[in-house]
Design an enzyme around this catalytic site. Structure first.
Site, short mmCIF file in Angstrom:
data_model
loop_
_atom_site.label_atom_id
_atom_site.label_comp_id
_atom_site.label_asym_id
_atom_site.label_seq_id
_atom_site.Cartn_x
_atom_site.Cartn_y
_atom_site.Cartn_z
N ASP A 133 2.55 -2.09 -4.16
CA ASP A 133 0.61 -1.15 -4.20
C ASP A 133 0.02 -2.05 -5.29
O ASP A 133 0.57 -2.04 -6.99
CB ASP A 133 0.54 0.22 -4.57
CG ASP A 133 -0.52 0.68 -4.19
OD1 ASP A 133 -0.41 1.45 -2.59
OD2 ASP A 133 -1.64 0.75 -4.52
N GLY A 169 1.03 -1.07 0.13
CA GLY A 169 0.00 0.29 -0.13
C GLY A 169 0.99 1.41 0.02
O GLY A 169 0.12 2.46 0.93
N ARG A 175 -2.17 -0.43 -7.06
CA ARG A 175 -1.75 0.90 -8.27
C ARG A 175 -0.24 1.05 -9.08
O ARG A 175 0.55 0.68 -7.66
CB ARG A 175 -2.04 2.29 -7.54
CG ARG A 175 -3.96 1.85 -7.23
CD ARG A 175 -4.20 3.11 -7.13
NE ARG A 175 -3.42 3.52 -5.82
CZ ARG A 175 -3.64 4.78 -5.48
NH1 ARG A 175 -3.27 5.82 -6.45
NH2 ARG A 175 -2.65 5.06 -4.05
N ASP A 210 -1.18 -6.78 -5.35
CA ASP A 210 -2.43 -7.34 -4.72
C ASP A 210 -1.81 -8.11 -2.76
O ASP A 210 -1.91 -8.84 -2.91
CB ASP A 210 -3.73 -7.83 -5.37
CG ASP A 210 -4.44 -7.96 -5.37
OD1 ASP A 210 -5.23 -7.53 -3.41
OD2 ASP A 210 -6.41 -8.30 -5.37
N TYR A 261 -14.52 -0.98 10.20
CA TYR A 261 -12.92 -0.12 10.42
C TYR A 261 -13.04 -0.63 11.37
O TYR A 261 -11.22 -1.32 11.63
CB TYR A 261 -13.45 1.08 10.25
CG TYR A 261 -11.57 1.65 9.96
CD1 TYR A 261 -10.59 1.16 9.08
CD2 TYR A 261 -10.89 2.20 11.34
CE1 TYR A 261 -9.70 1.53 9.05
CE2 TYR A 261 -10.17 3.22 11.17
CZ TYR A 261 -8.66 2.71 10.04
OH TYR A 261 -7.56 3.48 10.14
N LEU A 288 1.57 3.52 -2.26
CA LEU A 288 1.10 4.73 -2.53
C LEU A 288 0.49 5.86 -2.09
O LEU A 288 0.08 6.63 -2.39
CB LEU A 288 0.76 4.28 -4.44
CG LEU A 288 1.42 3.67 -5.51
CD1 LEU A 288 1.23 3.86 -6.32
CD2 LEU A 288 2.91 4.76 -5.22
N LYS A 320 -9.89 -3.60 12.94
CA LYS A 320 -7.88 -3.03 14.11
C LYS A 320 -7.89 -3.80 15.14
O LYS A 320 -7.07 -4.29 15.12
CB LYS A 320 -9.12 -1.28 13.96
CG LYS A 320 -8.19 -0.56 12.84
CD LYS A 320 -7.09 -1.36 11.94
CE LYS A 320 -6.58 -0.23 10.30
NZ LYS A 320 -5.40 -0.89 9.65
P1 NAD Z 1 -4.50 5.19 2.15
O1 NAD Z 1 -5.96 5.02 1.81
O2 NAD Z 1 -3.81 6.49 1.82
O3 NAD Z 1 -3.34 3.88 1.75
C1 NAD Z 1 -3.80 2.87 0.66
C2 NAD Z 1 -2.96 2.34 0.02
O4 NAD Z 1 -3.54 0.62 -0.21
C3 NAD Z 1 -2.70 3.20 -1.15
O5 NAD Z 1 -2.42 2.94 -2.51
C4 NAD Z 1 -3.89 1.54 -2.09
O6 NAD Z 1 -3.94 2.01 -3.16
C5 NAD Z 1 -3.25 0.69 -1.39
N1 NAD Z 1 -4.48 -0.94 -1.65
C6 NAD Z 1 -5.61 -0.91 -1.81
N2 NAD Z 1 -5.83 -2.09 -2.17
C7 NAD Z 1 -5.26 -3.14 -2.07
C8 NAD Z 1 -4.69 -3.98 -2.05
N3 NAD Z 1 -5.63 -5.30 -2.53
N4 NAD Z 1 -3.46 -4.92 -2.38
C9 NAD Z 1 -2.59 -3.48 -2.18
N5 NAD Z 1 -2.76 -2.61 -1.84
C10 NAD Z 1 -3.89 -2.25 -1.89
O7 NAD Z 1 -4.18 5.04 3.67
P2 NAD Z 1 -3.21 5.19 4.55
O8 NAD Z 1 -3.81 5.96 5.17
O9 NAD Z 1 -2.13 5.20 3.93
O10 NAD Z 1 -3.30 3.89 6.06
C11 NAD Z 1 -2.78 3.13 6.20
C12 NAD Z 1 -2.09 2.16 6.95
O11 NAD Z 1 -2.31 2.91 7.94
C13 NAD Z 1 -3.72 1.45 7.19
O12 NAD Z 1 -3.89 0.42 7.76
C14 NAD Z 1 -4.33 2.47 7.93
O13 NAD Z 1 -6.15 2.05 8.37
C15 NAD Z 1 -3.76 3.03 8.55
N6 NAD Z 1 -3.74 4.30 9.34
C16 NAD Z 1 -4.00 5.86 8.87
C17 NAD Z 1 -4.46 6.28 9.02
C18 NAD Z 1 -4.53 8.22 8.53
O14 NAD Z 1 -4.73 8.95 9.16
N7 NAD Z 1 -3.82 7.81 7.32
C19 NAD Z 1 -4.66 7.06 10.56
C20 NAD Z 1 -4.72 5.31 11.44
C21 NAD Z 1 -4.66 4.24 10.92
#
Ligand code: NAD
Length: 325
Positions: free
Chosen positions: A34, A8, A36, A53, A142, A10, A146
């Protein structure tokens, strides 16, 4: 951490974490992945990148073998607001991707990091100064994924000896990559709109406190926890961390220190408001401070100043007047 795989990569966190890991551990030692592929994105262009994926466990294992990976940072997941719209997809991706990544870590003896969230708490959790160890009965998909993820990571450590580590991130604020569908995204959008239009309509109601953190502190916390002496860690997979807690009026007041004409009104989005109402007002990060010296650097005003400095460079200033930074 010598050879690191990021899933993930990106997304909001991965796009900044990957670049920092490459700076510290070397370009050839960080494999960003990623689902994508985005042409021109520095994560794709400036180092190792492959599409993956996370639901394809065999391919994940092959990449780990081919690149001699010893550390997995698993970020791919569906975030809180999107997960409420697509709960089944959220369950399948958040749990299916995680169990694949943990299995690969077990087979290949990798150190492992995945983030939990303040979304792992629920309505029956104490709301103020939320303890590290407390009631966790979230009422969102969610949150369900978690809490399950925290437990699964604990299990893989206890049962198989996988060196799993993790934090409960609060809302993360950053200027490089837009957030991916979380409840706290308003605290990023507001800076863009303040710079572009000097006004913002908040979908989160006045008086709703949530924990937040600026991205540089989030990135440092991942690296600090991963490098921490394992013998100090009692709470491996779910450290509460936070840098600040504020409600919409307080971030607006901070913005007015730099853009005095800024105004805000409200159009509350019920889905995201209900999620926000089920989360703590502020969490207690004492365990992270004690066990691995968690020490965030940015408070609200310092973050606001940095956001405007960087967004003004990124977007230019549409009014042609300097922001007061
Ligand atoms: P994001 O949504 O910005 O990025 C997620 C990435 O995962 C995307 O680039 C997407 O293309 C990729 N993705 C989606 N499906 C996929 C698949 N099947 N295989 C591979 N890649 C895939 O998320 P983020 O904000 O970077 O969060 C990352 C982690 O941190 C997550 O577990 C999220 O729950 C956790 N988190 C984030 C926040 C926040 O504020 N950003 C807060 C708490 C926890």
């Amino acid at each position: 951490m010598k050879k690191i795989l990021v899933t993930g990569s990106l997304g909001q966190i991965g796009s900044e974490l990957t670049m920092r890991l490459r700076e510290i551990y070397g370009e050839k030692n960080v494999l960003a992945t990623d689902i994508r592929h985005v042409d021109g994105n520095p994560v794709v262009e400036n180092g190792l990148f492959d599409t993956l994926d996370v639901l394809d466990g065999e391919r994940m294992q092959k990449l780990v073998n081919d690149y001699h990976i010893d550390t997995i940072i698993h970020l791919a997941a569906l975030l809180s607001a999107t997960a409420e719209q697509k709960p089944l997809l959220a369950w399948n991706l958040n749990m299916g991707g995680l169990v694949n990544a943990l299995e690969v870590a077990r087979n290949s003896h990798c150190q492992f990091f995945t983030p939990s969230s303040i979304g792992a708490f629920g309505l029956s959790t104490p709301k103020d100064n939320t303890p590290q160890d407390t009631i966790q009965r979230p009422n969102t998909m969610y949150g369900v994924t978690k809490v399950s993820a925290e437990l699964l990571c604990d299990y893989y450590f206890a049962k198989f000896g996988v060196d799993t580590r993790g934090v409960r991130f609060p809302g993360l604020i950053s200027y490089k990559t837009l957030p991916g569908g979380g409840t706290t995204d308003y605290a990023v959008d507001i800076y863009y709109e303040a710079l572009k239009n000097k006004k913002y309509t908040s979908y989160i109601a006045k008086g709703t406190y949530m924990d937040m953190m600026y991205m540089p502190d989030a990135i440092d916390s991942i690296m600090k926890l991963m490098e921490a002496d394992s013998s100090r860690l009692k709470h491996r997979n779910a450290f509460n961390i936070t840098a600040m807690s504020f409600e919409p009026e307080e971030i607006a007041a901070s913005i007015r220190k730099f853009i005095p004409e800024f105004t805000m009104d409200y159009q509350v989005d019920l889905v995201r408001q209900q999620i926000a109402d089920s989360w703590p007002n502020s969490i207690d990060a004492a365990a992270a401070k004690e066990e691995w010296d968690f020490n965030p650097q940015y408070d609200l005003d310092r973050m606001t100043k940095s956001m405007f400095e960087n967004l003004a460079k990124k977007l230019g200033n549409p009014f042609g007047e300097p922001v007061l930074v």
